[in-house]
Structure formats: C-alpha cells, structure tokens
Design a protein around this motif. Structure first.
Motif, PDB file in Angstrom:
ATOM      1  N   PRO A 141       0.604  10.232 -13.854  1.00 53.03           N
ATOM      2  CA  PRO A 141       1.238   9.036 -14.015  1.00 53.03           C
ATOM      3  C   PRO A 141       1.034   7.597 -13.596  1.00 53.03           C
ATOM      4  N   SER A 142       2.277   6.295 -13.421  1.00 52.54           N
ATOM      5  CA  SER A 142       1.430   5.657 -12.588  1.00 52.54           C
ATOM      6  C   SER A 142       2.758   3.976 -13.709  1.00 52.54           C
ATOM      7  N   LEU A 143       2.691   2.984 -12.068  1.00 55.52           N
ATOM      8  CA  LEU A 143       3.388   1.937 -12.982  1.00 55.52           C
ATOM      9  C   LEU A 143       3.031   0.561 -11.597  1.00 55.52           C
ATOM     10  N   ARG A 144       2.551   0.737 -10.977  1.00 53.70           N
ATOM     11  CA  ARG A 144       1.730  -0.219 -10.087  1.00 53.70           C
ATOM     12  C   ARG A 144       0.520  -0.842 -10.794  1.00 53.70           C
ATOM     13  N   THR A 145      -0.288   0.860 -11.467  1.00 55.61           N
ATOM     14  CA  THR A 145      -2.114   0.760 -11.598  1.00 55.61           C
ATOM     15  C   THR A 145      -2.036  -0.298 -12.909  1.00 55.61           C
TER      16      THR A 145
ATOM     17  N   ARG B 221      -7.229   6.830 -15.000  1.00 58.80           N
ATOM     18  CA  ARG B 221      -7.249   7.235 -13.772  1.00 58.80           C
ATOM     19  C   ARG B 221      -7.139   9.272 -14.102  1.00 58.80           C
TER      20      ARG B 221
ATOM     21  N   GLU C 241      -7.699   6.211  -9.573  1.00 57.27           N
ATOM     22  CA  GLU C 241      -7.857   6.545  -8.713  1.00 57.27           C
ATOM     23  C   GLU C 241      -8.421   8.141 -10.229  1.00 57.27           C
TER      24      GLU C 241
ATOM     25  N   HIS D  71      -9.783   5.678  -4.597  1.00 60.01           N
ATOM     26  CA  HIS D  71      -8.917   4.788  -5.476  1.00 60.01           C
ATOM     27  C   HIS D  71      -9.002   3.201  -4.287  1.00 60.01           C
TER      28      HIS D  71
ATOM     29  N   GLN E 213      -6.847   0.318  -5.054  1.00 60.85           N
ATOM     30  CA  GLN E 213      -5.926  -0.359  -4.285  1.00 60.85           C
ATOM     31  C   GLN E 213      -6.634  -0.823  -3.390  1.00 60.85           C
TER      32      GLN E 213
ATOM     33  N   CYS F  70       1.284   2.590   0.522  1.00 55.84           N
ATOM     34  CA  CYS F  70       0.764   1.745  -1.537  1.00 55.84           C
ATOM     35  C   CYS F  70       1.016   1.936  -2.882  1.00 55.84           C
ATOM     36  N   LEU F  71       2.581   2.638  -1.874  1.00 54.14           N
ATOM     37  CA  LEU F  71       3.845   2.857  -2.860  1.00 54.14           C
ATOM     38  C   LEU F  71       3.496   3.913  -3.844  1.00 54.14           C
ATOM     39  N   PRO F  72       4.358   5.018  -4.745  1.00 54.22           N
ATOM     40  CA  PRO F  72       5.650   4.769  -4.449  1.00 54.22           C
ATOM     41  C   PRO F  72       5.657   5.386  -3.392  1.00 54.22           C
TER      42      PRO F  72
ATOM     43  N   ARG G 263      -2.345  -6.380  -5.815  1.00 51.02           N
ATOM     44  CA  ARG G 263      -2.750  -5.468  -6.984  1.00 51.02           C
ATOM     45  C   ARG G 263      -3.581  -5.424  -8.741  1.00 51.02           C
TER      46      ARG G 263
HETATM   47  N1   CP Z   1      -0.424   2.800  -5.896  1.00 50.58           N
HETATM   48  C1   CP Z   1      -0.388   3.365  -6.763  1.00 50.58           C
HETATM   49  O1   CP Z   1      -1.066   2.807  -7.655  1.00 50.58           O
HETATM   50  O2   CP Z   1       1.095   3.232  -7.782  1.00 50.58           O
HETATM   51  P1   CP Z   1       0.866   3.824  -8.913  1.00 50.58           P
HETATM   52  O3   CP Z   1       0.678   5.331  -8.962  1.00 50.58           O
HETATM   53  O4   CP Z   1       2.494   3.780  -9.830  1.00 50.58           O
HETATM   54  O5   CP Z   1      -0.103   3.479  -9.958  1.00 50.58           O
END
Ligand code: CP
Length: 325
Positions: free
Chosen positions: A46-50, A109, A141, A146, A149, A281-283, A309
């Motif tokens: 999963p990912s949000l930011r990337t 990823r 990643e 990563h 990031q 880096c979040l989350p 990012r």
């Molecule tokens: N920091 C980062 O890579 O966030 P995601 O896992 O949401 O992509």
C-alpha cells in the motif's frame, strides 16, 4: 540517469537537492519533456504519499501515468522461480516484462519479507525487476531502501539550514541531525532508516547520530562511520533535527525486541534539543511513535517532507526523461 535504485545512482547529491529546490519554485518548467511519455507506477504494497506524489510529479512534467495496485487489481503473482503454479496465476517475470512494454519509466514498490535477511538484503526482487524491465526503473521503496523519501528528507533539511545558500557568505557550521528509533506495534522494514542514513552521510555539513535500543543497530553497510548511541537523551542534546522512525531488528532479523514506550518522542525529550524540527516519513501512529503535542507543534515539519516528495520524484523522473531524450 538510467535507473534510480539508491543514492549511488546520483552523481552529485548537492546538485540534485539544489535542482529539486529549483523545481519546487518552477514546477512546470519542463512540461514539454513528458509529451507522449508514460510512467507506470506499480505497487506490491500500500501507499498514499508515494503513489500520489509520483502522479503529481509526472503531471508537472507533462507525462501520462498508470497505476497498478497488484494486491487489488491484478492476477495473483508468483514471485518464486521453478514453481508449479497451482496457486498463482501470473509469474513475476511476465508481469514485470509486460508492464514495462506499457510505459517509458517503470516505478515499483516492493517491501521486505522480514523473514530471510539474505533474500531481502540482496534485493532479490528488485534485481529481477531491473533485469526484466525493458525501460528505466525507479525505486519507490524496495526491501532495504526508500530513496525518494530520503531525497525529500534531505531537501527539507536543506531548505531550513543555510549550507545550501547560493550566497558566498553562507554559514558552514554543522547542524546536528538525529535519527531516533521509536516504538511501534508491528515489525517494520529498515528501508527509511537505511536510506536516510545513506543520504545524510553524503552531506558533510551534517553531524549525524543514530539512537536506538541495543540490538537495533542498522546494517553497517548503511551506517558506516555514523555515531550510534543507545542513550536517547544523550543523542537529543543540542539536536537541530529529530527524525523519528521505527524499524525491526536487523541483528535478530525482523523481530521486535523492544516494546518500551519510553522511546516515544515526547515534548519533554524535545526540550533537550536546540528547538529541533521534528521529522517523520508518515504514516505515523500518534501517541505510540510520538506524542500529539510534538506532532502538532510548530516544530513539526512532516507536512513539508510530504510536500517535498513531489519534487524529489519530479527531479528523478526529469533526469531519466533527459537520459531518454
Ligand atoms: N512515506 C511513504 O512512503 O508513504 P506511503 O507509504 O504512504 O507512500
């Protein structure tokens, strides 16, 4: 740049950071370079930011994108070779090869399994991706790193301290950056910590410290020459940046050896620092990794990192598009 797997693919980290900062001020300067170009974004996890920052970066360069979430939207992929595929429908080899036919850059990823250290640390999956892809590959990643990031992280630090100033009278005083292990309920990858250590170590104006519980030392390959202390309070003294991150043990591979909540980043500990900026880096799990009071304070720069990012991805895509043109 042909592929982007790690900081080792970068000719000059200082120049790359400066160029990323320039792109942030001029995000549409290279909008023509992506005409008729497609970037494929493939997620095995999963990912949000990337995911979204890469899409935005591609848009800024005039590129089209497609995104594939393998877990949800694809056939069940077989990762191992020589298997009688009774439970899986498509082999990794065909999947990567075919996806690379549908784009000009393939960004991928993958995560570690955290079971077999040699398999993860030899980056077996990512090496196969590099072999099977017919187009340049970007690491969004991998099992151990990563880099997008970390580029965003060092760019964020650079924006806040004077050593990247283009004026001749910029200060050369070193700033203290601390990577602090923090608690978590699950065993997490080492990729953010490894990568951050690798990138920060390239910048001689940074005095870098890692603090973690005993038996949480990172692989020496990524932390060579770095000052490591098991005393978090000592590490925090006079720090300018605190980067919090959990990782599972490298020595007792993939295990959680410490559940001590005293390692959480608190307001009290931040008072030991030189009014340090708080990074992650979040989350992030609030009140496990860090207290609300720190994350919500004026010293928290986690959103700035997340914003950067976009420009970290954009400068890497730009370098590869320039290589292709
Ligand atoms: N920091 C980062 O890579 O966030 P995601 O896992 O949401 O992509």
């Amino acid at each position: 740049m042909k592929n982007f797997f790690s900081v080792e693919d970068v000719v000059n980290v200082y120049d790359l950071i400066k160029e990323a900062i320039h792109l942030k001020k001029n995000p549409y300067q290279y909008q023509d370079i992506g005409k008729n170009k497609t970037i494929g974004l493939v997620f095995f996890n999963p990912s949000l930011r990337t995911r979204i920052s890469c899409q935005k970066a591609a848009f800024n360069l005039g590129c089209n994108t497609w995104v594939l979430d393998i877990q949800k939207d694809s056939w069940k992929i077989e990762m191992n070779d020589g298997v009688v595929m009774k439970k899986t429908q498509e082999h990794f080899k065909e999947a990567i090869s075919v996806m690379s036919l549908y784009c000009d850059i393939l960004a991928v990823r993958t995560f570690p399994n955290l079971l077999d250290r040699d398999y993860d640390y030899n980056e077996v999956l990512f090496q196969k991706i590099l072999n099977y892809s017919q187009v340049p590959v970007v690491n969004m990643e991998s099992a151990t790193l990563h880099p997008l990031q970390s580029l965003a992280d060092v760019m964020t630090i650079a924006e806040l301290i004077p050593f990247f100033s283009t004026t001749t009278n910029c200060s050369k005083q070193k700033c203290k950056v601390v990577l602090s292990w923090a608690p978590h309920i699950n065993p997490l990858p080492h990729s953010v910590a490894n990568s951050f250590s690798q990138w920060v170590s390239q910048i001689e104006e940074i005095d870098f410290t890692i603090t973690c519980p005993e038996k949480y030392d990172l692989d020496k390959k990524f932390s060579k020459g770095v000052y490591i202390t098991y005393n978090q309070n000592e590490a925090f003294l006079n720090a300018d940046f605190i980067y919090a991150k959990n990782w599972s043990s490298y020595l007792d591979y993939g295990k959680i050896l410490c559940r001590n909540s005293n390692w959480m980043i608190t307001e009290k500990k931040m008072k030991l620092t030189n009014q340090a900026k708080f990074m992650h880096c979040l989350p992030i799990r609030r009140n496990i990794v860090v207290e609300d009071a720190v994350l919500d304070s004026e010293y928290s720069i986690v959103l700035k990192q997340a914003e950067n990012r976009i420009y970290a991805s954009q400068i890497i895509f730009l370098k590869i598009l320039q290589y292709l043109s």
